[in-house]
Design a protein around this motif. Sequence first.
Motif, PDB file in Angstrom:
ATOM      1  N   MET A   1       8.844 106.055  61.150  1.00 13.91           N
ATOM      2  CA  MET A   1       8.658 104.689  61.570  1.00 13.91           C
ATOM      3  C   MET A   1       9.195 104.553  62.988  1.00 13.91           C
ATOM      4  O   MET A   1      10.184 105.165  63.356  1.00 13.91           O
ATOM      5  N   ILE A   2       8.523 103.723  63.761  1.00  7.89           N
ATOM      6  CA  ILE A   2       8.922 103.442  65.137  1.00  7.89           C
ATOM      7  C   ILE A   2       9.211 101.949  65.263  1.00  7.89           C
ATOM      8  O   ILE A   2       8.432 101.119  64.787  1.00  7.89           O
ATOM      9  N   GLY A  34      -1.579 100.726  61.256  1.00  5.94           N
ATOM     10  CA  GLY A  34      -0.215 101.221  61.392  1.00  5.94           C
ATOM     11  C   GLY A  34       0.794 100.199  61.864  1.00  5.94           C
ATOM     12  O   GLY A  34       1.986 100.487  61.920  1.00  5.94           O
ATOM     13  N   TRP A  56       6.162  99.922  63.582  1.00 10.15           N
ATOM     14  CA  TRP A  56       4.953 100.720  63.394  1.00 10.15           C
ATOM     15  C   TRP A  56       5.197 101.844  62.396  1.00 10.15           C
ATOM     16  O   TRP A  56       6.301 102.370  62.305  1.00 10.15           O
ATOM     17  N   GLU A  57       4.143 102.237  61.707  1.00 10.93           N
ATOM     18  CA  GLU A  57       4.243 103.339  60.746  1.00 10.93           C
ATOM     19  C   GLU A  57       4.554 104.670  61.422  1.00 10.93           C
ATOM     20  O   GLU A  57       5.225 105.518  60.839  1.00 10.93           O
ATOM     21  N   SER A  58       4.052 104.870  62.649  1.00  7.80           N
ATOM     22  CA  SER A  58       4.213 106.167  63.309  1.00  7.80           C
ATOM     23  C   SER A  58       4.037 106.033  64.816  1.00  7.80           C
ATOM     24  O   SER A  58       3.506 105.034  65.311  1.00  7.80           O
ATOM     25  N   GLN A  59       4.456 107.071  65.544  1.00 10.64           N
ATOM     26  CA  GLN A  59       4.243 107.111  66.994  1.00 10.64           C
ATOM     27  C   GLN A  59       2.754 107.149  67.307  1.00 10.64           C
ATOM     28  O   GLN A  59       2.300 106.555  68.290  1.00 10.64           O
ATOM     29  N   GLU A  60       1.985 107.817  66.470  1.00 13.59           N
ATOM     30  CA  GLU A  60       0.545 107.884  66.671  1.00 13.59           C
ATOM     31  C   GLU A  60      -0.086 106.493  66.622  1.00 13.59           C
ATOM     32  O   GLU A  60      -0.985 106.174  67.412  1.00 13.59           O
ATOM     33  N   ASP A  87      13.142 105.792  66.988  1.00  8.29           N
ATOM     34  CA  ASP A  87      12.624 106.549  65.854  1.00  8.29           C
ATOM     35  C   ASP A  87      13.529 106.264  64.665  1.00  8.29           C
ATOM     36  O   ASP A  87      14.739 106.478  64.734  1.00  8.29           O
TER      37      ASP A  87
END
Length: 100
Positions: A1-2, A34, A56-60, A87
């Motif tokens: 997660m971000i 995300g 956010w769910e991810s950096q992507e 992070d």
Amino acid sequence: MIIVAGHITVDPEQRESHLAGSKSVVEKARQAAGCLDFAMTADLVDPGRLNLFERWESQEAVNAFRRRAPRMKHRAAILSASVAEYDIAAERPLFQKGKA
């Protein structure tokens, strides 16, 4: 997660117009894949400060949104910014429904 969190400062007389101009960015972010949360809010104490919080769910997911996000129309009004990405390895709820 971000988590993306921090604040920007604008001329107090431009705060409301900056928030109004940022509405489409917030709406698009909340619809993005995300995105768990996205908010830009007026500070309760400082009339020139806007607080930013994104989860956010991810950096992507963050990167994908940034590649196609609408541009803020009032970017020139920003006097300063202090925003960072974090992070997150784990999370714990502070409040549970039915419990104090």
